[in-house]
Design a protein around this motif. Structure first.
Motif, PDB file in Angstrom:
ATOM      1  N   PHE A 100       0.852  -1.179   0.000  1.00  0.00           N
ATOM      2  CA  PHE A 100       0.000   0.000   0.000  1.00  0.00           C
ATOM      3  C   PHE A 100       0.889   1.230   0.000  1.00  0.00           C
ATOM      4  N   ARG A 101       0.592   2.173  -0.888  1.00  0.00           N
ATOM      5  CA  ARG A 101       1.346   3.418  -0.980  1.00  0.00           C
ATOM      6  C   ARG A 101       0.353   4.571  -1.117  1.00  0.00           C
ATOM      7  N   CYS A 102       0.340   5.478  -0.155  1.00  0.00           N
ATOM      8  CA  CYS A 102      -0.574   6.618  -0.204  1.00  0.00           C
ATOM      9  C   CYS A 102       0.192   7.887   0.126  1.00  0.00           C
ATOM     10  N   THR A 120       7.558   3.862   5.899  1.00  0.00           N
ATOM     11  CA  THR A 120       7.741   5.273   6.177  1.00  0.00           C
ATOM     12  C   THR A 120       7.258   5.587   7.586  1.00  0.00           C
ATOM     13  N   ALA A 121       7.513   6.805   8.021  1.00  0.00           N
ATOM     14  CA  ALA A 121       7.054   7.238   9.332  1.00  0.00           C
ATOM     15  C   ALA A 121       5.676   7.885   9.208  1.00  0.00           C
ATOM     16  N   VAL A 122       4.740   7.411  10.015  1.00  0.00           N
ATOM     17  CA  VAL A 122       3.392   7.965  10.018  1.00  0.00           C
ATOM     18  C   VAL A 122       2.806   7.755  11.412  1.00  0.00           C
ATOM     19  N   GLY A 178       4.139  10.144   3.148  1.00  0.00           N
ATOM     20  CA  GLY A 178       2.824   9.568   3.413  1.00  0.00           C
ATOM     21  C   GLY A 178       2.901   8.210   4.083  1.00  0.00           C
ATOM     22  N   ASP A 179       2.024   7.318   3.697  1.00  0.00           N
ATOM     23  CA  ASP A 179       1.895   6.003   4.315  1.00  0.00           C
ATOM     24  C   ASP A 179       2.277   4.933   3.303  1.00  0.00           C
TER      25      ASP A 179
END
Length: 308
Positions: A45-47, A71-73, A108-109
């Motif tokens: 998932f990439r947002c 990533t950091a979220v 993002g996420d």
């Protein structure tokens, strides 16, 4: 989650080049199922933080699943603690779990998700908790755990195989996925063995302090930082910060930051295959030799031998 058109996984080498091939400023996020087995499924998932979906006030997990953040979220899970998602950890979602995100970076996420059949989850969990019963509705008791470098590298190799192999080996994949699940559950039952404060207000304030510390470390990943500087930014004492961070996470602040730097290096390795000195500097190490030794200690091999 929205879906985007398929991408050519056969022409993608590692995740960095995958990111280069796809501009995440475009309108739709990317969700892709990479593998469907008898009892395990894996996807990505990439947002982008610029997409409206990122700020949706409520998401609901459609399955029991485990995610590996890239990533950091900041994740806020209804009824549970705030989670600073990063490559240092995995997040657990029981079916129906409500959550929403907050931005920590423009990226993002990005994550990989793993879904396992309820019977398989119950079978593995009962190895470590015989009293757990079937646990098919809510098998996970934690929102997240910090994971070992060995588990992270195991997961990365599975994803890399799915993205690059011309012919997939289903037997190898199924076996690797089962080993991965067993390792994650084993680590989850070893997690947070230290005593936690009895008063809920104290426990909440301690958890908030850890979250803010993790967010600062993520922002200052590439620059030297001292304990005194961290404590000053967080308006607390060095002693209190050290004690609470270790009590909640089971890790020292130094260990957490070291792991975050090395796992970021693993993520960026495809871009720096011919410039490991540059990679060392990019993730906060003063020299190539120190970085190489730390990487070998964490992952068992030097960065030059990672097959990404």
């Amino acid at each position: 989650m929205s879906h985007s058109p398929d991408f050519d996984a056969g022409k993608t080498v590692g995740y960095t080049l995958f990111v280069v091939k796809h501009n995440f400023d475009n309108r739709e996020p990317i969700e892709k199922c990479l593998y469907i087995g008898d009892r395990a499924w894996l996807g990505i998932f990439r947002c982008s933080a610029k997409h409206p979906l990122f700020y949706k006030p409520a998401h609901f997990a459609g399955h029991n699943m485990i995610t590996f953040p890239r990533t950091a979220v900041e994740l806020h899970m209804l009824g549970q603690e705030t989670v600073v998602a990063s490559p240092n950890m995995v997040a657990f979602y029981n079916h129906g779990q409500e959550y929403h995100r907050k931005k920590l970076s423009e990226t993002g996420d990005w994550c990989e998700w793993f879904k396992f059949s309820p019977r398989l989850l119950a079978e593995v969990i009962q190895r470590y908790d015989p009293q757990a019963g079937e646990m098919e509705l809510r098998p996970f008791r934690h929102s997240h755990i910090l994971i070992s470098a060995r588990t992270l590298l195991h997961q990365r190799r599975i994803v890399h195989h799915l993205l690059t192999a011309k012919q997939r080996d289903s037997l190898w994949l199924d076996e690797m996925l089962l080993h991965l699940l067993d390792g994650i559950i084993a680590e989850s039952y070893q997690y947070r063995q230290e005593k936690t404060p009895k008063r809920k207000t104290t426990q909440r304030s301690h958890q908030d302090l850890v979250v803010e510390t993790q967010k600062l470390l993520i922002k200052q990943l590439h620059t030297p930082v001292t304990l005194a500087q961290l404590a000053q930014q967080l308006h607390t004492s060095s002693f209190h910060l050290c004690r609470v961070f270790r009590q909640i996470t089971g890790k020292t602040i130094h260990s957490y930051l070291e792991q975050l730097r090395l796992r970021t290096a693993l993520e960026w390795l495809p871009e720096y295959q011919n410039n490991l000195s540059g990679l060392a500097l990019a993730v906060g190490y003063k020299n190539h030799s120190h970085f190489t030794q730390a990487f070998r200690d964490a992952f068992g091999v030097p960065p030059s031998q990672i097959e990404f």
